[in-house]
Design a protein around this motif. Sequence first.
Motif, PDB file in Angstrom:
ATOM      1  N   ASP A 105       0.817  -1.209   0.000  1.00 56.71           N
ATOM      2  CA  ASP A 105       0.000   0.000   0.000  1.00 56.71           C
ATOM      3  C   ASP A 105       0.856   1.267   0.000  1.00 56.71           C
ATOM      4  O   ASP A 105       0.477   2.283  -0.573  1.00 56.71           O
ATOM      5  CB  ASP A 105      -0.926   0.015   1.226  1.00 56.71           C
ATOM      6  N   TYR A 106       2.014   1.189   0.663  1.00 56.01           N
ATOM      7  CA  TYR A 106       2.902   2.344   0.784  1.00 56.01           C
ATOM      8  C   TYR A 106       4.348   1.901   0.616  1.00 56.01           C
ATOM      9  O   TYR A 106       4.714   0.786   0.970  1.00 56.01           O
ATOM     10  CB  TYR A 106       2.770   3.008   2.171  1.00 56.01           C
ATOM     11  N   GLN A 107       5.164   2.819   0.112  1.00 52.94           N
ATOM     12  CA  GLN A 107       6.617   2.656   0.069  1.00 52.94           C
ATOM     13  C   GLN A 107       7.184   3.800   0.899  1.00 52.94           C
ATOM     14  O   GLN A 107       6.829   4.960   0.682  1.00 52.94           O
ATOM     15  CB  GLN A 107       7.155   2.733  -1.359  1.00 52.94           C
ATOM     16  N   MET A 108       8.051   3.452   1.832  1.00 51.20           N
ATOM     17  CA  MET A 108       8.657   4.468   2.686  1.00 51.20           C
ATOM     18  C   MET A 108      10.165   4.448   2.528  1.00 51.20           C
ATOM     19  O   MET A 108      10.770   3.393   2.361  1.00 51.20           O
ATOM     20  CB  MET A 108       8.352   4.203   4.167  1.00 51.20           C
ATOM     21  N   LYS A 109      10.738   5.633   2.620  1.00 45.84           N
ATOM     22  CA  LYS A 109      12.194   5.769   2.688  1.00 45.84           C
ATOM     23  C   LYS A 109      12.507   6.205   4.111  1.00 45.84           C
ATOM     24  O   LYS A 109      12.015   7.228   4.580  1.00 45.84           O
ATOM     25  CB  LYS A 109      12.689   6.807   1.678  1.00 45.84           C
ATOM     26  N   VAL A 110      13.304   5.396   4.786  1.00 47.16           N
ATOM     27  CA  VAL A 110      13.627   5.629   6.192  1.00 47.16           C
ATOM     28  C   VAL A 110      15.122   5.853   6.319  1.00 47.16           C
ATOM     29  O   VAL A 110      15.915   5.099   5.754  1.00 47.16           O
ATOM     30  CB  VAL A 110      13.192   4.407   7.049  1.00 47.16           C
ATOM     31  N   ARG A 111      15.516   6.892   7.045  1.00 44.17           N
ATOM     32  CA  ARG A 111      16.936   7.193   7.282  1.00 44.17           C
ATOM     33  C   ARG A 111      17.207   7.071   8.776  1.00 44.17           C
ATOM     34  O   ARG A 111      16.582   7.751   9.583  1.00 44.17           O
ATOM     35  CB  ARG A 111      17.270   8.622   6.844  1.00 44.17           C
ATOM     36  N   VAL A 112      18.136   6.196   9.127  1.00 47.49           N
ATOM     37  CA  VAL A 112      18.502   5.971  10.520  1.00 47.49           C
ATOM     38  C   VAL A 112      20.014   5.774  10.634  1.00 47.49           C
ATOM     39  O   VAL A 112      20.705   5.647   9.627  1.00 47.49           O
ATOM     40  CB  VAL A 112      17.765   4.736  11.112  1.00 47.49           C
ATOM     41  N   ALA A 113      20.480   5.697  11.865  1.00 46.21           N
ATOM     42  CA  ALA A 113      21.920   5.562  12.099  1.00 46.21           C
ATOM     43  C   ALA A 113      22.456   4.203  11.667  1.00 46.21           C
ATOM     44  O   ALA A 113      23.519   4.118  11.063  1.00 46.21           O
ATOM     45  CB  ALA A 113      22.231   5.793  13.576  1.00 46.21           C
ATOM     46  N   ASP A 114      21.704   3.130  11.990  1.00 48.15           N
ATOM     47  CA  ASP A 114      22.226   1.786  11.751  1.00 48.15           C
ATOM     48  C   ASP A 114      21.096   0.764  11.767  1.00 48.15           C
ATOM     49  O   ASP A 114      19.930   1.126  11.962  1.00 48.15           O
ATOM     50  CB  ASP A 114      23.304   1.434  12.775  1.00 48.15           C
ATOM     51  N   VAL A 115      21.440  -0.498  11.586  1.00 47.84           N
ATOM     52  CA  VAL A 115      20.446  -1.574  11.541  1.00 47.84           C
ATOM     53  C   VAL A 115      19.677  -1.664  12.856  1.00 47.84           C
ATOM     54  O   VAL A 115      18.465  -1.875  12.866  1.00 47.84           O
ATOM     55  CB  VAL A 115      21.123  -2.927  11.208  1.00 47.84           C
ATOM     56  N   GLU A 116      20.372  -1.482  13.965  1.00 53.18           N
ATOM     57  CA  GLU A 116      19.708  -1.554  15.266  1.00 53.18           C
ATOM     58  C   GLU A 116      18.651  -0.467  15.415  1.00 53.18           C
ATOM     59  O   GLU A 116      17.565  -0.722  15.947  1.00 53.18           O
ATOM     60  CB  GLU A 116      20.732  -1.458  16.410  1.00 53.18           C
ATOM     61  N   ALA A 117      18.945   0.720  14.941  1.00 52.93           N
ATOM     62  CA  ALA A 117      17.969   1.813  15.016  1.00 52.93           C
ATOM     63  C   ALA A 117      16.751   1.515  14.145  1.00 52.93           C
ATOM     64  O   ALA A 117      15.615   1.781  14.543  1.00 52.93           O
ATOM     65  CB  ALA A 117      18.611   3.130  14.594  1.00 52.93           C
ATOM     66  N   TYR A 118      16.984   0.922  12.968  1.00 55.18           N
ATOM     67  CA  TYR A 118      15.845   0.562  12.113  1.00 55.18           C
ATOM     68  C   TYR A 118      15.033  -0.561  12.747  1.00 55.18           C
ATOM     69  O   TYR A 118      13.801  -0.515  12.744  1.00 55.18           O
ATOM     70  CB  TYR A 118      16.279   0.153  10.702  1.00 55.18           C
ATOM     71  N   GLU A 119      15.708  -1.551  13.301  1.00 55.42           N
ATOM     72  CA  GLU A 119      14.994  -2.662  13.943  1.00 55.42           C
ATOM     73  C   GLU A 119      14.117  -2.138  15.076  1.00 55.42           C
ATOM     74  O   GLU A 119      12.974  -2.558  15.244  1.00 55.42           O
ATOM     75  CB  GLU A 119      16.006  -3.697  14.473  1.00 55.42           C
TER      76      GLU A 119
END
Length: 152
Positions: A105-119
């Motif tokens: 339904d949606y595509q998002m672009k996410v910017r974070v410091a690292d994999v742990e922050a995204y998780e």
Amino acid sequence: MKYSSSEKTLLRELQRDCSQSLAQIAERCGMAQSTVWRKIQDLEASGTIVGRVALLSPAHVGCKLTVLAAITLRDHAETTVSGFATLIAGHPEVVECLATSGAADYQMKVRVADVEAYEHFMTNTLLRSPFVREVQSSFVLKELKSTTELPL
């Protein structure tokens, strides 16, 4: 909206670097400063120019990881769609969110410091949301092109 060639030149120059002085922009566009100033005012009033920003280096400000997340909602009820929009609006790590056709339904672009922050974001925000059924994440390995300039 149709733009004159001088307006297109001005818009290209502003997209390239809007931090230039009015005199520099006028010189690069081959126009008088007063004409450039008036055209910029008109373009802002018409909604063509919606803002002027500084573009930051994600790596320099601690946002090295880019994730593309495909989001599938639980359903398409108005409360779900508006609730999801409100949820996303409150999270600065989501730098783009687009309603799309296709499987998600949606595509998002996410910017974070690292994999742990995204998780942490995915687990505690997306997957715990009553609006989200599924999240499929792709981690960007390399950016081949990234621009904010629209083709005029």
